[in-house]
Design a protein around this motif. Structure first.
Motif, short mmCIF file in Angstrom:
data_model
loop_
_atom_site.label_atom_id
_atom_site.label_comp_id
_atom_site.label_asym_id
_atom_site.label_seq_id
_atom_site.Cartn_x
_atom_site.Cartn_y
_atom_site.Cartn_z
N ASN A 1 -44.40 4.28 33.74
CA ASN A 1 -45.48 3.59 33.03
C ASN A 1 -45.44 2.08 33.25
O ASN A 1 -46.11 1.34 32.54
N GLN B 1 -53.67 0.80 36.46
CA GLN B 1 -53.88 1.35 35.12
C GLN B 1 -52.60 1.51 34.30
O GLN B 1 -52.68 1.84 33.12
N LYS B 2 -51.44 1.31 34.88
CA LYS B 2 -50.20 1.57 34.16
C LYS B 2 -50.13 0.75 32.88
O LYS B 2 -50.64 -0.36 32.79
N THR C 1 -52.64 8.43 28.88
CA THR C 1 -53.62 8.17 29.93
C THR C 1 -55.05 8.18 29.40
O THR C 1 -55.98 7.95 30.16
N TYR D 1 -54.15 2.57 30.84
CA TYR D 1 -53.34 3.49 30.06
C TYR D 1 -52.74 2.77 28.85
O TYR D 1 -52.35 1.61 28.92
#
Length: 772
Positions: free
Chosen positions: A278, A288-289, A414, A422
């Motif tokens: 992540n 998007q992490k 997510t 996320y």
């Protein structure tokens, strides 16, 4: 407010960072007399770095690929867009600071004095450019205001440890430009725009952001320069897919370039590491992490070991180590901050807002209890885009013992409402210690932590920095005194069970504070802390035992000093299950065997004291025997073959409730001699063979005892009379025929059966056969 004037801060995913290689004097633009060793090293290691004809270093960072299922800029689904014409919110992270990060959301009038307008490389023409939009409208909607606030909040957290004001308010060009070493007002303007013109001009619509490198405080390669032409960085929000989180991370990346940070690459891409699990480095590939942190290259395959936090901290007024870093806000070590000096809030909690500035920073607070209520501490971060992974501990007074701790595993969700970025999970923390001791001081510690011991698959505590909101529970406010004892207590057992009910009435006095519940002691299972109900079911009672039950009343000030008491017990009772009884026989003897019920079938805990065994078949009068409780069998000898006997077994128990005492009866018939077999069709021997004849028979009743064998009797017949008799050996119980080698002549056969009791009568004669 219109999107063509004003300013707010946003972060970009990727950047084109331009750095003057060798600016001239403090009031001059950079020259082109050479390339410094620092720049030569960057050019050799980073294939996205270039020099233009004027000697400027710039990075050409491609825009990110659209996330799965997206093809271009997206409107955030969680934002409503019905309202319009709203003002950009006035947001300041540290209004007292003279160092500014201005997030500009409403467009820019780019002056000809900006170095972005200077060729011969790609440039942005001087002129007016519109600002950020989600819906293409010239006015700001509520959705866009929410987007701006979220972007500002994330950027402000990334730079919270430093003496900078992340703001949406335009401070003016003078407050952004550094003109001399004694000029302490300087910073950067980050233009967040969906205008297609500047991104098309500078990179053919293929980048997400651009920024000059290392000129935030005007110092570069040991020289101080006038920054008037280099105060603008750009974030092209048309490339961040309508995500406030990705826009904020992009802006943090571009601001990092202005503060002197280079790219964090990896094995797959030496310039942009895409992260793992992540986590991503802010100066890597912004995607998007959930957790984006500053880095010093601890992950596997890192291409840049630059100490991001130390480099940022150089950008203070003196350009010395730590000059931009804020002083620690709260105590640590042996000097905790007394949090209970603060007034509790409406929820009766002490509240602190603080900042963790690095791996060596822990904020320590002390609180002295005046009650025994649980001590509850909760620390939360900003949520979406959060960098700070919090570890929270409750410690003893001297800090030597951890009494309670929380460090949840770091992860990501997510599915974040309104944002394709996320959502981080497990970064906040909460710890509870109970019961506390009145008059005792406890410590609460907040610090950043990592995820796992190996930063190549998780992350260390290096980049775990940012803001936290801490609440620590205060002792309840005392009103009145403790209550009196509850009223009359009664107890009622449930017959033939291990349960009952205890009941009571309310106290005559509640002590001036409402009754909040009751505490019951003396029942199986230990002390019961109950609500305000006036009865409680008792379970697990042991039959035959008596329990003394005490009930205390409770209010906010504690338990009553005295209790209402009662006793509760359930009677023992006899089992409802019958004992077992069986018989086995041998000849004319029988053995009776019996057993008491199992403990599971005797819930009433009745105690076996003996047995009564009776029958009316052993003689002329009934017979009653009284075996001891320990006896389990009885042998009866010399019984009559074929006679039927009936026995009744009754246990004797010590129990208060004797209703339904069980008994077991058994009827059996003693075995006798078997009945005579039925003779079958005998057969003469075959001619010219060995002389023999064949006897045949079938079985009849075995008399209650298995057949053990047969004998055949051969009678020789001469002129109708028996002249000689012979008897065979004992044949198996399964035999039904016998071929007997006999001297020549005529014969008749008979058969006798045997069991354990004896021999049967002989069967009738067979027909006359010839042994031949």
């Amino acid at each position: 407010m219109s999107k063509s004037a004003g300013a707010l801060v946003v972060l970009s995913l990727f950047a084109v960072a331009l750095s003057p290689v060798r600016p001239a004097a403090a009031d001059q633009a950079p020259g082109d007399s050479g390339v410094s060793p620092r720049v030569e090293k960057i050019l050799a290691a980073d294939d996205t770095a270039h020099l233009d004809e004027d000697g400027f270093l710039y990075y050409v960072d491609p825009a990110p690929e659209p996330p799965a299922g997206l093809t271009g800029p997206q409107r955030s689904p969680g934002f409503a867009t019905s309202e319009a014409g709203l003002a950009i919110p006035v947001l300041n992270s540290r209004s007292s600071s003279t160092h500014t990060i201005f997030l500009d959301f409403d467009g820019i009038a780019l002056s000809a004095g900006s170095d972005w307008t200077v060729g011969p490389g790609d440039t942005i023409a001087a002129g007016n450019y519109t600002g950020f939009t989600l819906d293409g409208s010239a006015d700001f909607s509520q959705a866009e205001v929410d987007f701006i606030e979220k972007t500002w909040r994330i950027v402000a957290e990334k730079y919270a440890p430093f003496d900078v004001n992340v703001t949406t308010v335009d401070p003016g060009q003078a407050a952004l430009t550094r003109t001399a070493s004694n000029d302490t007002e300087y910073g950067v303007q980050v233009v967040v725009t969906n205008d297609p013109s500047p991104v098309t001009q500078i990179c053919g619509n293929s980048c997400a952001g651009i920024a000059f490198g290392g000129l935030f405080d005007g110092w570069l390669d040991g020289n101080l320069y006038n920054t008037a032409a280099y105060t603008v960085a750009w974030v092209f929000s048309s490339k961040t897919f309508g995500s406030a989180q990705m826009t904020a991370h992009t802006a943090a990346h571009e601001i990092g370039h202005t503060l002197g940070l280079g790219h964090d690459g990896g094995t797959a891409n030496p310039n942009y590491y895409a992260g793992h699990a992540n986590w991503i480095p802010i100066m890597g590939l912004t995607n998007q992490k959930a957790v984006a942190q500053f880095s010093k290259g601890e992950y596997a395959g890192a291409t840049n070991q630059q100490d991001d936090l130390a480099e940022i901290a150089l950008n203070g007024d003196t350009h010395t180590a730590g000059s931009l870093l804020l002083a620690d806000d709260y105590g640590s070590g042996n000097s905790p901050t007394a949090i209970d000096a603060l007034p509790p809030d409406a929820q009766n909690n002490y509240v602190i807002d603080g900042v963790i500035s690095g791996a060596s920073d822990d904020d320590l607070f002390s609180v002295t209890r005046t009650c025994t209520a649980p001590l509850v501490a909760t620390a939360t971060g900003i949520g979406s885009g959060q960098s700070l992974d919090i570890e929270l501990d409750i410690l003893s007074a001297d800090g030597s013992t951890v009494l309670a701790s929380d460090d949840e595993p770091s992860g990501q969700n997510t599915s974040q409402p309104g944002d394709i970025g996320y959502l981080p999970t497990g970064l906040d923390a909460s710890a509870t210690y109970s019961p506390t001791t009145s008059g005792t001081t406890y410590r609460v510690r907040v610090e950043g932590t990592g995820a796992g011991a190996d930063p190549s698959v998780g992350y260390s505590d290096y980049g775990s920095i940012g803001q936290y909101h801490l609440t620590v529970s205060a002792c309840p406010v005392v009103v009145g005194t403790i209550p009196g004892a509850p009223g009359t207590a009664t107890a009622a057992p449930n017959a033939r069970t291990t349960t009952g009910t205890v009941s009571w009435t309310v106290p005559a006095s509640n002590g001036g504070s409402p009754i909040t519940g009751y505490t019951v002691t003396g029942l199986p299972g230990g002390t019961k802390t109950l609500g305000t109900a006036l009865s409680h079911p008792a379970t697990g009672l042991v039959p035959g035992e008596t329990y003394t039950v005490s009930i205390y009343a409770r209010n906010a000030n504690g338990l009553s000093a005295t209790a209402a008491t009662t006793t509760l017990g359930v009677d023992t009772w006899v089992p409802s299950v019958k004992p077992s009884l069986s018989v086995s026989t041998s000849k004319l003897n029988a053995t009776l065997r019996w057993a008491d019920v199992s403990a599971a079938d005797n819930p009433g805990r009745a105690v076996l004291t003996g047995w009564t065994l009776s029958t009316n078949n052993l003689g002329a009068t009934p017979v009653t025997l009284h075996p001891a409780a320990s006896a389990t069998s009885l042998v009866l000898n010399g019984l009559t073959a074929g006679k039927t006997y009936t026995f009744l077994l009754r246990p004797s128990y010590l129990a208060e409730d004797q209703a339904g005492l069980p008994s077991r009866s058994l009827t059996f018939t003693m075995p006798r001699k078997p009945s005579a077999p039925r003779i079958g069709t005998a057969a003469s021997g075959a001619k010219r063979g060995v002389k023999n004849a064949v006897a045949r028979w079938t079985a009849t009743s075995n008399g209650g005892s298995p057949i053990t064998g047969y004998r055949v009797i051969a009678s020789k017949i001469v002129k109708g009379k028996v002249v000689r008799t012979a008897t065979s050996r004992v044949l198996p119980a399964s035999a039904r025929s016998f071929v007997w080698r006999l001297p020549g002549g005529s014969y008749k056969f008979r058969v006798v059966a045997y069991n354990a009791i004896g021999a049967s009568p002989a069967s009738g004669y067979s027909r006359l056969v010839v042994s031949r």
